[in-house]
Scaffold this motif. Structure first.
Motif, PDB file in Angstrom:
ATOM      1  N   GLU A 164       0.617 -45.080  32.852  1.00 36.08           N
ATOM      2  CA  GLU A 164       2.390 -44.708  32.287  1.00 36.08           C
ATOM      3  C   GLU A 164       3.173 -44.846  34.865  1.00 36.08           C
ATOM      4  O   GLU A 164       3.761 -45.801  34.202  1.00 36.08           O
ATOM      5  CB  GLU A 164       2.559 -43.469  32.122  1.00 36.08           C
ATOM      6  N   CYS A 165       2.403 -44.213  35.290  1.00 33.70           N
ATOM      7  CA  CYS A 165       3.488 -43.871  36.675  1.00 33.70           C
ATOM      8  C   CYS A 165       2.995 -43.751  37.352  1.00 33.70           C
ATOM      9  O   CYS A 165       1.452 -43.423  37.603  1.00 33.70           O
ATOM     10  CB  CYS A 165       4.749 -43.397  36.126  1.00 33.70           C
ATOM     11  N   LEU A 166       2.366 -44.113  38.697  1.00 36.36           N
ATOM     12  CA  LEU A 166       2.066 -43.290  39.877  1.00 36.36           C
ATOM     13  C   LEU A 166       3.450 -42.030  40.229  1.00 36.36           C
ATOM     14  O   LEU A 166       4.791 -42.438  40.980  1.00 36.36           O
ATOM     15  CB  LEU A 166       1.817 -44.962  40.984  1.00 36.36           C
ATOM     16  N   ILE A 167       2.799 -41.420  40.993  1.00 34.50           N
ATOM     17  CA  ILE A 167       3.456 -39.910  41.667  1.00 34.50           C
ATOM     18  C   ILE A 167       3.039 -39.418  43.191  1.00 34.50           C
ATOM     19  O   ILE A 167       2.350 -39.462  44.118  1.00 34.50           O
ATOM     20  CB  ILE A 167       3.643 -39.111  40.789  1.00 34.50           C
ATOM     21  N   ALA A 168       4.305 -40.696  43.887  1.00 37.07           N
ATOM     22  CA  ALA A 168       4.622 -40.979  45.378  1.00 37.07           C
ATOM     23  C   ALA A 168       3.856 -39.776  45.851  1.00 37.07           C
ATOM     24  O   ALA A 168       3.321 -39.503  46.458  1.00 37.07           O
ATOM     25  CB  ALA A 168       5.648 -41.715  46.182  1.00 37.07           C
ATOM     26  N   GLN A 169       4.352 -38.645  45.485  1.00 35.12           N
ATOM     27  CA  GLN A 169       4.570 -36.987  46.644  1.00 35.12           C
ATOM     28  C   GLN A 169       3.712 -36.830  46.313  1.00 35.12           C
ATOM     29  O   GLN A 169       2.605 -36.420  47.671  1.00 35.12           O
ATOM     30  CB  GLN A 169       5.465 -36.056  45.706  1.00 35.12           C
ATOM     31  N   THR A 170       2.558 -37.168  45.537  1.00 33.86           N
ATOM     32  CA  THR A 170       0.758 -36.557  45.409  1.00 33.86           C
ATOM     33  C   THR A 170       0.225 -37.432  45.567  1.00 33.86           C
ATOM     34  O   THR A 170      -1.195 -37.048  45.167  1.00 33.86           O
ATOM     35  CB  THR A 170       0.961 -35.460  43.858  1.00 33.86           C
ATOM     36  N   ALA A 218      -1.587 -51.618  38.531  1.00 36.04           N
ATOM     37  CA  ALA A 218      -0.003 -50.754  38.477  1.00 36.04           C
ATOM     38  C   ALA A 218       0.440 -52.371  39.056  1.00 36.04           C
ATOM     39  O   ALA A 218       0.343 -52.631  39.595  1.00 36.04           O
ATOM     40  CB  ALA A 218      -0.572 -49.886  38.798  1.00 36.04           C
ATOM     41  N   ARG A 219       2.244 -51.544  39.007  1.00 35.50           N
ATOM     42  CA  ARG A 219       3.679 -52.620  39.324  1.00 35.50           C
ATOM     43  C   ARG A 219       3.636 -51.655  40.702  1.00 35.50           C
ATOM     44  O   ARG A 219       3.919 -50.249  39.998  1.00 35.50           O
ATOM     45  CB  ARG A 219       3.788 -53.504  38.501  1.00 35.50           C
ATOM     46  N   PRO A 220       4.160 -51.721  41.785  1.00 35.61           N
ATOM     47  CA  PRO A 220       5.279 -51.207  42.379  1.00 35.61           C
ATOM     48  C   PRO A 220       6.166 -50.446  41.494  1.00 35.61           C
ATOM     49  O   PRO A 220       6.588 -49.133  41.510  1.00 35.61           O
ATOM     50  CB  PRO A 220       5.378 -52.050  43.342  1.00 35.61           C
ATOM     51  N   SER A 221       7.054 -51.126  40.672  1.00 38.50           N
ATOM     52  CA  SER A 221       8.074 -50.762  39.952  1.00 38.50           C
ATOM     53  C   SER A 221       7.763 -49.245  39.604  1.00 38.50           C
ATOM     54  O   SER A 221       8.825 -48.648  38.228  1.00 38.50           O
ATOM     55  CB  SER A 221       8.581 -51.200  39.252  1.00 38.50           C
ATOM     56  N   GLN A 222       6.215 -49.039  38.928  1.00 37.93           N
ATOM     57  CA  GLN A 222       6.443 -47.726  38.708  1.00 37.93           C
ATOM     58  C   GLN A 222       6.308 -46.541  39.152  1.00 37.93           C
ATOM     59  O   GLN A 222       5.455 -45.309  38.493  1.00 37.93           O
ATOM     60  CB  GLN A 222       4.405 -48.238  38.097  1.00 37.93           C
ATOM     61  N   ASN A 264       8.526 -38.515  42.170  1.00 35.21           N
ATOM     62  CA  ASN A 264       7.615 -36.135  42.318  1.00 35.21           C
ATOM     63  C   ASN A 264       7.428 -36.269  40.286  1.00 35.21           C
ATOM     64  O   ASN A 264       7.931 -37.807  39.584  1.00 35.21           O
ATOM     65  CB  ASN A 264       8.259 -36.146  43.375  1.00 35.21           C
ATOM     66  N   MET A 265       6.810 -35.293  40.772  1.00 41.00           N
ATOM     67  CA  MET A 265       5.801 -34.541  39.082  1.00 41.00           C
ATOM     68  C   MET A 265       7.564 -34.731  37.889  1.00 41.00           C
ATOM     69  O   MET A 265       7.419 -35.237  36.608  1.00 41.00           O
ATOM     70  CB  MET A 265       5.848 -33.663  39.176  1.00 41.00           C
ATOM     71  N   LYS A 266       8.399 -34.355  38.570  1.00 38.73           N
ATOM     72  CA  LYS A 266       9.851 -33.867  37.346  1.00 38.73           C
ATOM     73  C   LYS A 266      10.292 -35.667  37.487  1.00 38.73           C
ATOM     74  O   LYS A 266      10.369 -35.950  35.982  1.00 38.73           O
ATOM     75  CB  LYS A 266      10.852 -33.554  38.420  1.00 38.73           C
ATOM     76  N   ASN A 267      10.668 -36.420  38.210  1.00 34.91           N
ATOM     77  CA  ASN A 267      10.822 -37.957  37.781  1.00 34.91           C
ATOM     78  C   ASN A 267       9.618 -38.746  37.027  1.00 34.91           C
ATOM     79  O   ASN A 267       9.931 -39.506  35.977  1.00 34.91           O
ATOM     80  CB  ASN A 267      10.697 -39.283  39.032  1.00 34.91           C
ATOM     81  N   ALA A 268       7.887 -37.978  36.414  1.00 34.25           N
ATOM     82  CA  ALA A 268       6.944 -38.647  35.952  1.00 34.25           C
ATOM     83  C   ALA A 268       7.676 -38.206  34.317  1.00 34.25           C
ATOM     84  O   ALA A 268       7.703 -38.621  33.725  1.00 34.25           O
ATOM     85  CB  ALA A 268       6.029 -38.136  36.496  1.00 34.25           C
ATOM     86  N   ILE A 269       7.597 -36.820  34.314  1.00 34.31           N
ATOM     87  CA  ILE A 269       7.768 -36.427  32.742  1.00 34.31           C
ATOM     88  C   ILE A 269       9.322 -36.843  32.215  1.00 34.31           C
ATOM     89  O   ILE A 269       8.870 -36.966  30.960  1.00 34.31           O
ATOM     90  CB  ILE A 269       7.901 -34.467  33.343  1.00 34.31           C
ATOM     91  N   ARG A 270      10.502 -36.915  33.166  1.00 31.48           N
ATOM     92  CA  ARG A 270      11.504 -37.959  32.525  1.00 31.48           C
ATOM     93  C   ARG A 270      11.784 -38.924  32.249  1.00 31.48           C
ATOM     94  O   ARG A 270      11.589 -38.961  31.227  1.00 31.48           O
ATOM     95  CB  ARG A 270      12.640 -37.077  33.497  1.00 31.48           C
ATOM     96  N   ILE A 303      -3.247 -36.033  34.529  1.00 30.95           N
ATOM     97  CA  ILE A 303      -2.602 -36.604  35.418  1.00 30.95           C
ATOM     98  C   ILE A 303      -3.706 -36.852  36.535  1.00 30.95           C
ATOM     99  O   ILE A 303      -4.091 -35.304  36.925  1.00 30.95           O
ATOM    100  CB  ILE A 303      -1.415 -35.655  36.044  1.00 30.95           C
ATOM    101  N   ILE A 304      -4.109 -37.537  37.614  1.00 32.06           N
ATOM    102  CA  ILE A 304      -4.966 -38.027  37.447  1.00 32.06           C
ATOM    103  C   ILE A 304      -4.821 -37.367  39.266  1.00 32.06           C
ATOM    104  O   ILE A 304      -3.760 -38.553  39.729  1.00 32.06           O
ATOM    105  CB  ILE A 304      -5.462 -39.383  37.643  1.00 32.06           C
ATOM    106  N   SER A 305      -5.223 -36.823  40.221  1.00 34.01           N
ATOM    107  CA  SER A 305      -5.180 -36.428  42.003  1.00 34.01           C
ATOM    108  C   SER A 305      -6.133 -36.312  42.890  1.00 34.01           C
ATOM    109  O   SER A 305      -6.114 -36.164  43.797  1.00 34.01           O
ATOM    110  CB  SER A 305      -4.314 -34.991  41.739  1.00 34.01           C
ATOM    111  N   GLY A 306      -7.575 -36.712  42.230  1.00 31.92           N
ATOM    112  CA  GLY A 306      -8.480 -36.543  42.972  1.00 31.92           C
ATOM    113  C   GLY A 306      -9.492 -36.566  42.010  1.00 31.92           C
ATOM    114  O   GLY A 306      -9.578 -35.526  39.940  1.00 31.92           O
TER     115      GLY A 306
END
Length: 122
Positions: free
Chosen positions: A28-34, A60-64, A68-74, A90-93
Motif C-alpha cells: 500500500e505504501c512505505l513509511i519513511a519515518q520508520t 514498490a514505487r517511489p510515489s508510494q 509518517n504513520m498518520k499519512n499512511a492511515i490517511r 505494518i512490517i517494521s522488521g
C-alpha cells in the motif's frame, strides 16, 4: 504477468508441505519515518501471501513513500473508504523475542527475510 515465460513455477497453494515460502507482492505504501512497509490483503491478493511467507519480496514505487504513520492511515482511509481491507500489516522488521531462557531470538515468527524492489515510476 510478472514471471510469464521465466520458467519459475508459481503456486497459490499455501497448504503444501513446509518448504521455504517466497511471496512477491505489491504494498500500500512505505513509511519513511520508520522504514516500514504497509501491506493489506487487498494489495497482496491474500493474507497468506504475507502472513505465511518466510521470504517476502515487495514491489514498490517511489510515489508510494509517505512521510509518517498518520499519512499512511490517511492514505488507506481515502483509498478504501467503506470497503477497507480485512487485514492491514505494518512490517517494521523481523520479530524479536527473549522470552525463552532470556535468549534473543530474531525472526522466530513471521517473515524471516524481506527484500524491497523500489522501481522508478513510469
Amino acid at each position: 504477468m510478472l514471471f510469464e515465460g521465466s520458467g519459475i513455477e508459481l503456486s497459490h497453494n499455501y497448504d503444501t508441505p513446509r518448504k521455504k515460502i517466497v511471496s512477491i507482492t505489491d504494498c500500500e505504501c512505505l513509511i519513511a519515518q520508520t522504514g516500514s512497509v504497509v501491506v493489506t490483503d487487498k494489495c497482496a491478493g491474500s493474507r497468506a501471501a504475507f502472513s505465511l511467507s518466510d521470504i517476502l519480496l515487495i514491489y514498490a514505487r517511489p510515489s508510494q513513500i509517505v512521510a509518517n504513520m498518520k499519512n499512511a492511515i490517511r492514505l488507506l482511509k481515502e483509498r478504501y473508504n467503506q470497503d477497507r481491507p480485512s487485514e492491514t500489516v505494518i512490517i517494521s522488521g523481523a520479530s524479536r523475542s527473549n522470552e525463552i531462557d532470556n535468549q534473543l531470538v530474531i525472526g522466530a515468527q513471521g517473515i524471516k527475510q524481506l527484500a524491497l524492489f523500489l522501481v522508478e515510476d513510469e
